[in-house]
Enzyme design. Structure first.
Site, PDB file in Angstrom:
ATOM      1  N   ASN A 256      32.994  50.624  38.795  1.00  0.00           N
ATOM      2  CA  ASN A 256      32.544  50.486  37.446  1.00  0.00           C
ATOM      3  C   ASN A 256      30.881  51.117  37.593  1.00  0.00           C
ATOM      4  OD1 ASN A 256      32.496  47.935  39.170  1.00  0.00           O
ATOM      5  ND2 ASN A 256      31.024  47.463  37.789  1.00  0.00           N
TER       6      ASN A 256
ATOM      7  N   CYS B 166      27.223  43.703  34.360  1.00  0.00           N
ATOM      8  CA  CYS B 166      27.665  42.332  34.823  1.00  0.00           C
ATOM      9  C   CYS B 166      26.628  41.627  35.553  1.00  0.00           C
ATOM     10  CB  CYS B 166      29.165  42.436  35.475  1.00  0.00           C
ATOM     11  SG  CYS B 166      30.304  43.286  34.522  1.00  0.00           S
TER      12      CYS B 166
ATOM     13  N   SER C  52      41.279  44.851  31.093  1.00  0.00           N
ATOM     14  CA  SER C  52      40.335  44.386  30.309  1.00  0.00           C
ATOM     15  C   SER C  52      40.474  44.917  28.707  1.00  0.00           C
ATOM     16  CB  SER C  52      38.955  44.132  30.594  1.00  0.00           C
ATOM     17  OG  SER C  52      38.248  43.679  29.679  1.00  0.00           O
TER      18      SER C  52
HETATM   19  N1  PLP Z   1      36.240  44.429  36.637  1.00  0.00           N
HETATM   20  C1  PLP Z   1      35.484  45.628  36.506  1.00  0.00           C
HETATM   21  C2  PLP Z   1      35.465  46.688  37.400  1.00  0.00           C
HETATM   22  C3  PLP Z   1      34.558  45.698  35.293  1.00  0.00           C
HETATM   23  O1  PLP Z   1      33.874  46.768  35.049  1.00  0.00           O
HETATM   24  C4  PLP Z   1      34.492  44.591  34.756  1.00  0.00           C
HETATM   25  C5  PLP Z   1      33.349  44.663  33.381  1.00  0.00           C
HETATM   26  O2  PLP Z   1      32.458  45.227  33.435  1.00  0.00           O
HETATM   27  C6  PLP Z   1      35.141  43.455  34.759  1.00  0.00           C
HETATM   28  C7  PLP Z   1      35.991  43.392  36.125  1.00  0.00           C
HETATM   29  C8  PLP Z   1      35.029  42.135  33.838  1.00  0.00           C
HETATM   30  O3  PLP Z   1      35.728  42.145  32.910  1.00  0.00           O
HETATM   31  P1  PLP Z   1      35.458  41.444  31.573  1.00  0.00           P
HETATM   32  O4  PLP Z   1      34.302  41.896  31.155  1.00  0.00           O
HETATM   33  O5  PLP Z   1      36.608  41.570  30.745  1.00  0.00           O
HETATM   34  O6  PLP Z   1      35.499  39.979  31.846  1.00  0.00           O
END
Ligand code: PLP
Length: 385
Positions: free
Chosen positions: A153, A327, A201
């Site tokens: 990400n 995040c 997601s």
């Molecule tokens: N995994 C990755 C690679 C992400 O980029 C994200 C969100 O930014 C997530 C997991 C988490 O997803 P959610 O926001 O739906 O909890």
């Protein structure tokens, strides 16, 4: 405003909103109820599950709806590790790559803290790739689960998932991949990828926040994390978010249909943008892998310059992007992803990430590149023209 933070989140697509509407209004029943309203909700939920399964190339019964990517990752890592160790007490280790999203990394750490597992962190190279050899060095007869993300990400690096899954399988280790950033732009067929579990997601794809899905192969056992009425075949109790599931399925189906034209278009636009940025701001360092890169992802470091200040200057110029991961919001620590790539902590704090939505135009990107030149000049006092 030009929105270049699609990896952070995306707006809900109109078609998605329209597909959800009936399940928020007329067909609002509880899918576990036996009256007609309940049955209509159940039919919508199961149609959504079948749609997701079609894109993933799996059986509908192998898809569990969750509250998002984070829960899907938690369920995969914790659920599989706990079930695998219960079946074979020697399996007390978990293998995760150094560049995983916190949803995976913290799940592994929680298993260590609360359940006595040992976490093996698989290193990456300077572009963020995990080599099959690096994974092979870590997985063995004591590994309960391995998890390596499909695409990162922060820097957009794509992993060789089929090869990594084969390495895990050679040690009889179930393999999970976090495909949250890959969904809609990379092929998701779990048979081709060879994975045992895969997370997606909704809100990265044009569905609302708060819905996701986890594929788990029927052959793999999983311990539920949420106990209750036994919904989702016991894997995830709680009254199902029917409208959310319909939204996720609709967004995924639409994105998958558009992928053959949308992904190459985005990749071409991103290549042009990167080139332009490097021309206008030669001090910028592109992070991640040149070849194995998400089509719409471009992340840079600006050595000795405050990334936060560049972001503020960009926002003043109408360009919305981010410093890396949304995040880790509020955290001023350097990104664990950039550190794992071997970037020094000071430079790692200068990251600026542009992630392109499917609707972006060449004009938007030209404006963004020029705004970046202006922002850089404003922050450093270096004006080139
Ligand atoms: N995994 C990755 C690679 C992400 O980029 C994200 C969100 O930014 C997530 C997991 C988490 O997803 P959610 O926001 O739906 O909890």
């Amino acid at each position: 405003m030009i929105y270049l933070d699609a990896a952070g989140t995306t707006p809900v697509r109109r078609e998605v909103l329209e597909a959800m509407w009936p399940y928020l209004t007329g067909d609002f029943g509880n899918p576990s109820s036996h009256h007609e309203l309940g049955e209509r909700a159940r039919a919508g939920l199961e149609a959504a599950r079948a749609d997701v399964a079609r894109v993933l190339g799996c059986r509908p019964g192998e898809v569990t709806f969750t509250s998002g990517g984070t829960e899907a990752d938690n369920l995969a890592v914790k659920g599989i590790a706990l079930a695998r160790r219960a079946a074979d007490p020697r399996r007390t280790r978990i293998a995760v790559s150094a560049v995983e999203h916190p949803a995976v990394l913290e799940s592994a750490r929680s298993l260590a803290r609360l359940h006595g597992f040992v976490v093996d962190v698989v290193p990456v190279d300077g572009t963020g790739r995990v080599s099959p050899e690096a994974l092979a060095a870590v997985v063995g007869p004591d590994t309960a689960v391995a998890s390596v993300m499909y695409a990162n990400n922060e820097v957009g690096t794509i992993q060789p998932i089929a090869e990594l899954a084969a390495v895990a399988h050679a040690a009889k280790v179930p393999f999970h991949t976090d495909a949250v950033q890959a969904a809609g732009v990379l092929p998701l067929d779990v048979r081709d990828l060879g994975v045992d579990a895969l997370s997606i997601s909704g809100h990265k794809l044009g569905a609302p926040k708060g819905v996701g899905a986890l594929y788990v192969a029927g052959r793999v056992s999983i311990e539920p994390l949420v106990d209750g009425g036994g919904q989702e075949r016991g894997a995830r109790s709680g009254t199902e978010n029917v409208a959310g599931a319909v939204a996720l399925a609709t967004a995924l189906r639409l994105a998958e249909g558009e992928r053959p034209t949308a992904a190459p278009r985005l990749a071409e636009l991103r290549r042009g943008f990167v080139q332009r940025v490097l021309e206008l701001v030669p001090e910028a360092l592109l992070t991640g892998d040149d070849v194995h890169r998400l089509p719409g992802s471009a992340s840079f470091c600006f050595p000795r310059v405050s990334g936060e200040s560049i972001l503020l200057e960009l926002e003043r110029r109408g360009i919305i992007c981010s410093s890396g991961s949304a995040c880790a919001a509020g955290s001023s620590d350097p990104s664990h992803v950039l550190l794992a790539l071997g970037i020094d902590p000071e430079t790692a704090q200068t990251a600026v990430r542009f992630t392109l939505p499917a609707t972006v135009t060449a004009g938007d990107l030209d404006e963004a590149a020029r705004a970046l030149e202006g922002a850089y000049a404003a922050v450093t006092g270096i004006a080139r023209r």
